[in-house]
Enzyme design. Structure first.
Site, PDB file in Angstrom:
ATOM      1  CB  CYS A  26      -0.962  -0.138   1.298  1.00  0.00           C
ATOM      2  SG  CYS A  26      -1.773   1.409   1.431  1.00  0.00           S
ATOM      3  CB  CYS A  85      -0.800   4.940   2.845  1.00  0.00           C
ATOM      4  SG  CYS A  85      -2.542   4.184   2.243  1.00  0.00           S
ATOM      5  CG  ASP A 124      16.498  46.506  -4.260  1.00  0.00           C
ATOM      6  OD1 ASP A 124      17.197  47.046  -5.017  1.00  0.00           O
ATOM      7  OD2 ASP A 124      15.691  47.020  -3.351  1.00  0.00           O
ATOM      8  CB  THR A 127      17.053  51.248  -1.749  1.00  0.00           C
ATOM      9  OG1 THR A 127      18.201  51.943  -2.270  1.00  0.00           O
ATOM     10  CG2 THR A 127      16.080  52.285  -0.693  1.00  0.00           C
ATOM     11  CG  ASP A 138      12.052  46.903  -0.854  1.00  0.00           C
ATOM     12  OD1 ASP A 138      13.013  47.040  -1.653  1.00  0.00           O
ATOM     13  OD2 ASP A 138      11.863  47.981   0.072  1.00  0.00           O
ATOM     14  CG  ASP A 148      -0.125   0.083   5.294  1.00  0.00           C
ATOM     15  OD1 ASP A 148       0.430   0.642   4.432  1.00  0.00           O
ATOM     16  OD2 ASP A 148      -1.548   0.102   5.540  1.00  0.00           O
TER      17      ASP A 148
END
Length: 471
Positions: free
Chosen positions: A107, A109, A151, A153, A347, A433
């Protein structure tokens, strides 16, 4: 309350308040800028919902694998059940029992759960640290980047510059501040706010401005007292007028000190020079050093002149590319992507294209709405160290996923062999399982405690969202 007189005709402006007040007999006119469904918390909830629906590449691979794996397990279990009795005369009940045990062990799962459980825990752990991640794909990608571009500033710097020098060309210092503040009065860019604050601190009256216009990456223009004035970068101003040798030397001196020089002019001649200094964030240098220790290259992309950019970069220990317009940043991102995966941290509105173009876009929490919407992740604390934490969280989550997959497949492989050899009964198959699923879930939940060893960020996020005018 600073300089605020409430009356029946004056609108109430919360941004002018520095302390609480009680209104007893005045009529307040309140303007609602956003509905309750569009506030910060609601937007964060919406982004988290989007994050839950965005699958990581590993999760998509597991889903594709399961579509093949599950029918294969059913086919093998069917063959184990019917082949020995039909071809070799074995007992039907014995091999039917083994076939059922094989179905239970096979299985998927635990295997299918291994990725989403870890991703969900990782996103939750990040949110507790003020790291908003918009999906599993973003969380997985952040840890694999080779280069991170920043960036300047508002990202590597505090974003609250102050005017340090005012050099009039025609007129007085107060004239330069008065006209420059008028031009900048409609902008919320950090440089504009610095000029407006300088005029306020020196109690300089600011005349009204009309037809204000933001010139992306260049400056701002407006009509003041009947003439069109501009506050722009020296590079943009030089396209329209000629500086004297002394003015050029003064601009160069400002820039070599890490200050941003701006020019007040009318398109024909300069009226004054202003120098603005934006200090680096306290944690920027340490965060960049941590990223280098993680094997990630860093570079600063700025629209400032080369001298200012290099002065700031030297103090932070980062490479720099300066005098970049928004479209130039896109070209730099493309060239970096040719060398490996790239993340962009910014920003402002001008950073949004680069945030979208990069493999992973990261927005500072105090940035513009556009940047926050465009980016794949946001640092709600506004700390540069949050970028380092994003990388560490991503790598911790991917390690957790690999552990989960190993547990899921390892247990299945062991019990598959023992079942075929007759050592595993049906109850042991059920336990294997269920046990695999429990182990995978418990291991994923360990990520919820991630970040407790980190002390430079508080665990409760303080989201701040504001609007800036493109510059």
């Amino acid at each position: 309350v600073d300089n605020l007189n409430l009356s029946e005709t004056q609108p109430f402006c919360p941004s002018k308040l520095s302390a609480p007040l009680i209104n007893t007999d005045g009529v307040l006119t309140v303007r609602v800028d956003k509905t309750a469904s569009d506030n910060t918390i609601a937007r964060i909830i919406h982004l988290v919902e989007e994050a839950e629906g965005s699958k990581a590449q590993t999760a998509r691979f597991i889903d594709r694998f399961s579509r093949v794996y599950t029918p294969l397990v059913v086919l093998v279990a069917g063959l184990v059940t019917v082949v020995p009795p039909l071809l070799f005369g074995q007992a039907w009940h014995e091999w039917l029992y083994k076939g059922l045990a094989l179905l239970l062990i096979g299985c998927p799962c635990a295997l299918v759960l291994s990725v989403p459980a870890a991703i969900t825990s990782g996103i939750s752990a990040g949110t507790r640290r003020g790291l908003l991640i918009k999906g599993g794909a973003a969380l997985e990608s952040i840890g694999t980047v080779n280069t991170i571009a920043f960036d300047k500033t508002g990202t590597l710097t505090v974003g609250k510059p102050r005017v340090t020098d005012v050099q009039p060309v025609n007129g007085t210092r107060r004239d330069v501040l008065r006209l420059a503040a008028a031009v900048e009065s409609g902008s919320s860019h950090p440089l504009a706010q610095a000029i407006l604050k300088a005029a306020q601190d020196e109690q300089v009256p600011v005349p009204p401005a009309q037809d204000a216009q933001a010139l992306a990456g260049r400056g701002v223009s407006a009509k003041v007292e009947g003439r069109t004035l501009l506050v722009s970068s020296p590079r943009h101003a030089a396209e329209q007028l000629t500086f004297t040798a002394r003015q050029a030397e003064q601009i160069a001196a400002y820039e070599s000190e890490g200050k941003t020089a701006v020019v007040l002019h009318d398109g024909q001649a300069p009226l004054g020079l202003l120098a603005v200094r934006d200090e680096p964030r306290d944690d920027a240098r340490a965060a960049l050093a941590e990223l280098r220790a993680l094997g990630i290259d860093t570079v600063m992309l700025t629209g400032d002149n080369a001298r200012t950019g290099q002065a700031i970069a030297r103090g932070l220990g980062i490479a720099v590319q300066a005098e970049l317009l928004p479209e130039d940043k896109l070209k730099v991102i493309d060239s970096l992507k040719a060398q490996g995966s790239v993340a962009m941290v910014g920003d402002g509105i001008n950073d949004a294209p680069a945030l979208a173009r990069a493999d992973v876009g990261i927005a500072m929490g105090g940035g513009t709405d556009v940047a926050l919407e465009t980016a794949d992740a946001a640092l709600l604390q506004g700390k540069v160290t949050g970028v380092t934490e994003l990388v560490q969280l991503s790598r911790a989550t991917m390690n957790n996923i690999r552990q989960n997959i190993f547990f899921a497949l390892g247990l299945k492989a062991v019990f598959l062999v023992t079942t075929l050899l007759g050592y595993t009964n049906l109850w042991m198959a059920i336990l294997a399982d269920t046990g695999a699923t429990a182990i995978v879930t418990a291991n994923a939940l360990r990520l919820l405690g991630w970040g407790r060893h980190l002390n430079h960020l508080p665990t409760t996020p303080q989201p701040v969202i504001q609007t800036q005018v493109a510059r």
